[in-house]
Design a protein around this motif. Structure first.
Motif: not given
Length: 307
Positions: A68-72, A129-137
């Motif tokens: 997950h980390l590497w994909l992000l 995780v990804c959708n929440m991270a993209i919402a921040l970035v």
């Protein structure tokens, strides 16, 4: 039962190209129907197919991993790198390519990933995780590269209803109606046919959008579509390579390659040059051709191992 499985296997191999053709040919009626329902057909289908898929997932199975980390990291680094690499060539193409990388994993990626043998819990975790991270970035990147300010609330309001609500509803069903949830989980192939129905609508709207576009030159449209194709293939390939390192190539490929293109088109039209939305629009077509090929290849491998 054997006959039903045989029919389902044969339908899967040709279904996506067929529904894409149907969606393109019926783009006007489909767009009119979608407008009449208040743009609710696609969200409803996505909610239902995620609910069906999430009935197979227990919260205790969901864990963060290095995959997950590497994909992000890949998404964050490459979307910025692609933008600055293409900016001297054409700012519109740079924006379109960037948003194809920036877009989070599609809600339906969990469904397709499950069909390809991916660990559904791994994909469900990354989807959240990804959708929440993209919402921040995304607000920072879109405000920097675009023409208007984008906020966390705007992005989250587009993501949360179709991400959190199906998961919550599925877990409620598992707790209150365990036998019903078990039956739904055992018949998760239903979600594939829901995905086909939503794909007809998405392709219909996509075709109508392209036909109605008047401001872009043919050359710009081709560059945007070409950039989307290259990025699509790279993301699926890199995702599978990363996934293979952690024992789940299908999860890696779908998590990185299959994008929430509806959100990507909205971001491009709302905060970037609207013409740049041709890239994520074309990405819809490319990623579903890749999905069709992967499903066909997976079924051929199953047949070979069964013989």
């Amino acid at each position: 039962m054997h006959l039903l499985e045989h029919l389902h296997r044969n339908v899967k191999t040709v279904a996506m190209p067929m529904v894409m053709v149907v969606g393109a040919l019926l783009c006007r009626p489909i767009s009119a129907l979608e407008a009449w329902t208040g743009q609710m057909i696609t969200p409803t289908l996505i909610f239902l197919m995620l609910f069906v898929t999430f009935c197979r997932v227990k919260p205790s199975q969901m864990h963060l991993s290095m995959l997950h980390l590497w994909l992000l990291v890949f998404q964050a680094a490459v979307c910025v790198g692609v933008y600055f690499a293409l900016l001297p060539f054409d700012p519109v193409v740079a924006q379109g390519a960037m948003v194809c990388v920036l877009a989070p994993v599609a809600m339906a990626a969990v469904v397709i990933g499950g069909m390809l043998g991916a660990n559904v819990a791994t994909m469900a975790t990354y989807s959240l995780v990804c959708n929440m991270a993209i919402a921040l970035v995304a607000p920072v990147i879109l405000t920097f590269a675009g023409t208007g300010a984008c906020t966390f609330t705007q992005i989250l309001s587009r993501i949360a209803p179709l991400l959190i609500m199906p998961f919550a509803a599925a877990q409620f069903c598992r707790f209150v109606f365990p036998r019903g949830a078990l039956w739904i989980g055992d018949h998760s192939q239903i979600s594939f046919y829901m995905w086909l129905a939503s794909l007809v609508v998405i392709i219909g709207r996509t075709t109508a959008f392209i036909l109605d576009l008047r401001d872009a030159s043919v050359a710009t449209e081709l560059w945007l579509a070409g950039a989307a194709l290259v990025i699509c293939l790279i993301q699926f390939k890199v995702g599978r390579m990363l996934g293979r390192r952690y024992g789940d190539p299908a999860a890696g490929g779908q998590s990185l390659g299959q994008k929430n293109t509806v959100l990507a088109v909205w971001m491009a039209q709302s905060f970037l040059d609207p013409i740049s939305s041709i890239a994520p629009t074309a990405y819809i077509v490319w990623q579903n051709f890749v999905n069709s090929y992967q499903i066909w290849k997976k079924d051929r491998e199953k047949r070979g191992s069964a013989e």
